[in-house]
Design an enzyme around this catalytic site. Structure first.
Site, PDB file in Angstrom:
ATOM      1  N   ALA A 134       0.893  -1.074  -0.040  1.00  0.00           N
ATOM      2  CA  ALA A 134       0.140  -0.076   0.127  1.00  0.00           C
ATOM      3  C   ALA A 134       1.004   1.166  -0.121  1.00  0.00           C
ATOM      4  O   ALA A 134       1.168   1.752   1.101  1.00  0.00           O
ATOM      5  CB  ALA A 134      -0.772   0.151   1.226  1.00  0.00           C
ATOM      6  N   ILE A 362      25.735  18.146 -19.946  1.00  0.00           N
ATOM      7  CA  ILE A 362      26.497  19.390 -20.256  1.00  0.00           C
ATOM      8  C   ILE A 362      28.011  19.260 -19.795  1.00  0.00           C
ATOM      9  O   ILE A 362      28.988  19.572 -20.509  1.00  0.00           O
ATOM     10  CB  ILE A 362      25.906  20.720 -19.570  1.00  0.00           C
ATOM     11  CG1 ILE A 362      24.830  21.123 -20.457  1.00  0.00           C
ATOM     12  CG2 ILE A 362      26.861  21.793 -19.643  1.00  0.00           C
ATOM     13  CD1 ILE A 362      23.858  22.331 -19.759  1.00  0.00           C
ATOM     14  N   GLY A 364      29.639  16.172 -19.690  1.00  0.00           N
ATOM     15  CA  GLY A 364      29.771  15.182 -20.566  1.00  0.00           C
ATOM     16  C   GLY A 364      30.329  14.373 -19.561  1.00  0.00           C
ATOM     17  O   GLY A 364      29.836  13.680 -18.377  1.00  0.00           O
ATOM     18  N   GLY A 365      31.687  13.579 -19.732  1.00  0.00           N
ATOM     19  CA  GLY A 365      32.155  12.545 -19.088  1.00  0.00           C
ATOM     20  C   GLY A 365      32.388  12.900 -17.630  1.00  0.00           C
ATOM     21  O   GLY A 365      32.174  12.178 -16.669  1.00  0.00           O
ATOM     22  N   GLU A 388       5.827  10.839  -1.526  1.00  0.00           N
ATOM     23  CA  GLU A 388       4.696  11.833  -1.170  1.00  0.00           C
ATOM     24  C   GLU A 388       3.829  11.814  -2.600  1.00  0.00           C
ATOM     25  O   GLU A 388       3.299  12.929  -2.710  1.00  0.00           O
ATOM     26  CB  GLU A 388       5.077  12.809  -0.544  1.00  0.00           C
ATOM     27  CG  GLU A 388       5.878  12.756   0.643  1.00  0.00           C
ATOM     28  CD  GLU A 388       6.010  14.055   1.600  1.00  0.00           C
ATOM     29  OE1 GLU A 388       4.953  14.691   1.588  1.00  0.00           O
ATOM     30  OE2 GLU A 388       7.031  14.297   1.860  1.00  0.00           O
TER      31      GLU A 388
END
Length: 408
Positions: A134, A362, A364-365, A388
């Site tokens: 639930a 942006i 990158g690596g 939530e």
């Protein structure tokens, strides 16, 4: 009623700058360490308590700010510092909101101070609603609370999951079923005081993000709490259940349950958390794009990068405005006739996921490594569209509100 404004007053600006300084000087330097340790950052929480950020007084001041901007402004600055540590600092607030939304004045005055402790003996609290079967479907909750009239005690049995501070909290606020025939309308919230027999911590989760925040199962095995620990009191509960039964007989569906009342009050604040994380990632990406050179010029000179940054900033500002609007409406008693609280949480959380992903791209690596914080921010951002109320649930709430359908 306070007029809606997009401009912080001088006092709010002073608080914002104070929080920003704490986030920059205390939270950020500790972020990578506690993310790796995956432990509650007690020293940072204690520092927050020493300066007055982790305290009942501070949150009360922000909560009762008539403009509605106190809480979202505070959440944005702290989560700009780091989401995992910030959630450890503010996680107690969800339990506190649960008491504020459903408790009597006496219960508020008795239990909320015990949730925080003091600078010399810091405590935390936990709000326990979700269960293994639930989560979004609160009507499927199985945790039961049965009233023992002879002893004026409630006996609680069940398992809660995904509980921030679960098991390590001084005070637990537990949502349980008191009338199974009423579905989600037959729920109530209970205080489980510290040291109550039968409450224990189950599995502690190892998470993708917000790893400095403790998340665990809470096991309730024959937990007995005094009648005074039923939030709102039994007379109010009996009246609410009677109304729910009457409406059920007539086909009505307009009685809110205890968990929903808490989530409705907290959704704009979660949106503000997401704004803080998104803003942090955007600022890292902007600075990187201005200083990183490729082919003899800063990469921000490339339209592909510049347009991404423009979209990132636009989305962040739009998310903040939705959060501020919902927060102002909530404080000033304006009904969410178009589910404005869910709107703010939905848009801000989706913005955080998108902006942090763009920041990684942006960089990158470099953005993919833990040497740069955007990798952690991207992992942290995933939670905003889940906890939530998932983004799918927010859309459902919005759609049903617009159509006039009941929100179950």
């Amino acid at each position: 009623m306070a007029e809606f404004t997009m401009e912080l007053n001088d006092e709010q600006k002073e608080v914002r700058d104070w929080l920003h300084g704490f986030a920059a000087d205390v939270i950020r330097p500790a972020a990578a360490e506690w993310d790796e340790r995956e432990e509650t950052p007690w020293p940072v929480i204690q520092e927050a308590a020493k300066v007055g950020i982790y305290s009942l007084d501070f949150y009360a001041q922000q909560y009762f700010d008539s403009t509605g901007l106190g809480i979202p402004m505070a959440m944005e600055e702290l989560f700009w510092g780091d989401a995992g540590i910030a959630l450890s600092i503010v996680g107690t607030g969800l339990a506190a909101v649960g008491v504020l939304a459903n408790g009597t004045e006496e219960q508020i005055g008795t239990w909320i101070p015990q949730m925080y402790g003091d600078a010399n003996d810091v405590k935390v609290a936990a709000f326990c609603s979700s269960e293994p079967d639930a989560g979004s479907d609160v009507a499927s909750m199985r945790t039961r609370a049965v009233y023992d009239e002879a002893k004026d005690e409630w006996v609680i049995n069940g398992t809660k999951t995904w509980a921030t501070n679960g098991g390590i909290a001084n005070v637990h606020v537990v949502v349980a079923v008191v009338d199974p025939e009423l579905g989600s309308k037959g729920h109530a919230s209970f205080i489980v005081p510290p040291g109550t027999p039968g409450l224990s911590q189950g599995q502690k989760f190892k998470k993708h993000g917000i790893r400095a925040s403790h998340t665990a199962e809470v096991i309730l095995d024959g937990v007995r709490v005094p009648g005074s620990c039923l939030l709102g009191g039994k007379e109010k509960l009996d009246e609410r259940l009677a109304r729910a039964r009457e409406r059920a007989r007539k086909g009505g569906e307009r009685v809110k349950n205890a968990a929903m009342a808490t989530f409705e009050a907290s959704r704009p604040a979660v949106g503000a958390m997401a704004v803080g994380t998104a803003r942090a990632a955007y600022e890292v990406a902007l600075e990187y794009a201005q200083t990183r050179e490729q082919f003899g010029r800063p990469i921000i000179d490339n339209q592909g990068v510049a347009f991404q940054l423009a979209d990132m900033r636009t989305s962040i500002d739009a998310a903040r405005l939705l959060v501020w609007r919902a927060s102002w409406m909530a404080v000033n008693g304006k009904p969410f006739t178009a589910a404005e609280g869910s709107m703010s949480k939905l848009f801000a959380s989706e913005t955080a996921k998108k902006v942090t992903a763009q920041a990684v791209q942006i960089l990158g690596g470099n953005g993919y490594t833990r040497e740069y914080p955007v990798e952690r921010m991207h992992r942290d951002s995933a939670i905003y569209t889940i906890f939530e109320g998932t983004s799918e649930i927010q859309r459902l709430v919005i759609a049903r509100t617009l159509s006039g359908m009941p929100i179950r």
